[in-house]
Design an enzyme around this catalytic site. Structure first.
Site, PDB file in Angstrom:
ATOM      1  N   HIS A 162       0.838  -1.210   0.000  1.00 21.14           N
ATOM      2  CA  HIS A 162       0.000   0.000   0.000  1.00 21.14           C
ATOM      3  C   HIS A 162       0.875   1.263   0.000  1.00 21.14           C
ATOM      4  CE1 HIS A 162      -2.945   3.008   1.021  1.00 21.14           C
ATOM      5  NE2 HIS A 162      -2.263   3.319   2.102  1.00 21.14           N
ATOM      6  N   SER A 227      -3.918   0.417  -4.548  1.00 22.16           N
ATOM      7  CA  SER A 227      -3.092  -0.654  -3.984  1.00 22.16           C
ATOM      8  C   SER A 227      -3.943  -1.856  -3.582  1.00 22.16           C
ATOM      9  CB  SER A 227      -2.317  -0.141  -2.762  1.00 22.16           C
ATOM     10  OG  SER A 227      -3.216   0.287  -1.753  1.00 22.16           O
TER      11      SER A 227
HETATM   12 FE   LIG Z   1      -2.450   5.288   2.952  1.00 18.61          FE
END
Ligand SMILES: [Fe+2]
Length: 292
Positions: A162, A227
């Site tokens: 992420h 992500s």
């Molecule tokens: Fe974030």
């Protein structure tokens, strides 16, 4: 599916100087003692780090590098379909490694010539004012651990996939990096906790989960969507509302599931005009009026 400073596993410092990451019982790595030991060691790197020093090297297993390679490959294909052009171009310029998890120092060295940003390691929760405040100075706090290899497309907390594939690629764009910087200035500038929270909610609904129109298609630019292997396929079916500061500040969200309310900018210019200008000029009074 998560927010900085809210959804991290708690990190406890022990008397002997070691660090324990308290994974929840439903965390995919909970019953894996080797993974847990590595999480503790990686968290300890951040606890002992001082800004300005090189970020300590985190150890990863071959299985974890394979998770990175797999997720990178799958997400890159989805980015071409679902991400804004500014993000796709920035990712190409940044040129993250695709075969191994990069060290944060390595990502910083790729980012700095492009936009001046560097990473800072985070063990877990970073207080809101610290997390957002350092953005103004071109620093981004990031965890170093990666999700458990048994579920490569799922993580209950923000991991390095992420932080680097989502935020790192975005921070390689000068225009997005400037937005991160002004968000940081806003966080430094506002005084009350309510105003700070408002600033952070605007961040959540834009740089974390923002979408925008591009050539009559809805595209994503938020790092949380870009992500997430699953969420990137779903965002177009969510409740899409027009970009609106007061509405974003007043909308509740659940960090444990896909975001079902999203705010769409008409363009990157529109995002900069509305949100960039807000962060650049906001103070507690202005935010009080927006909250009223
Ligand atoms: Fe974030």
């Amino acid at each position: 599916m998560f927010e900085e400073a809210q959804y991290f596993a708690p990190v406890a410092a022990n008397e002997d100087g070691s660090v324990t990451v308290q994974l929840a019982a439903n965390h995919p790595g909970f019953a894996d003692p080797v993974y847990r030991a590595r999480r503790n060691a990686i968290a300890a790197l951040a606890v002992g780090h001082t800004k300005g020093d090189p970020i300590p090297h985190a150890e990863y297993t071959d299985e974890e590098h394979e998770v990175w390679a797999l997720v990178t490959r799958e997400l890159a294909a989805k980015h071409h379909k679902y991400a804004v052009t500014e993000f796709v171009n920035a990712a190409e310029e940044l040129g993250l490694p695709t075969d191994h998890i990069p060290q944060l120092e390595e990502v910083s060295d790729l980012l700095t010539p492009l936009t001046g940003f560097r990473y800072l390691p985070a063990a877990g929760l970073v207080p809101l004012r610290e997390f957002y405040g350092v953005l103004a100075d071109g620093y981004f706090h990031s965890t170093q651990y990666i999700r458990h290899h048994s579920v490569p497309f799922y993580t209950p907390e923000p991991d390095i996939i992420h932080e680097v594939i989502g935020h790192g690629n975005t921070l390689a764009s000068r225009r997005f990096a400037d937005l991160y910087r002004v968000a940081g200035r806003a966080a430094q500038h506002v005084e009350t906790e309510e105003a700070l929270e408002f600033v952070s909610k605007i961040f959540w609904f834009t740089l974390e989960f923002g979408v925008m129109n591009e050539n009559n298609e809805l595209k994503a630019y938020g790092a949380g969507i870009l992500s997430s292997y699953g969420e990137i396929e779903e965002f177009r079916g969510m409740d899409i509302r027009p970009l609106d500061l007061a509405a974003m500040g007043a909308t509740e969200y659940d960090i444990t599931k896909y975001q079902d309310v999203l705010f769409a900018a008409a363009s990157l210019n529109h995002l900069e005009d509305v949100v960039g200008s807000f962060w650049a000029t906001c103070d507690d009074d202005m935010i009080d009026k927006l909250r009223a």
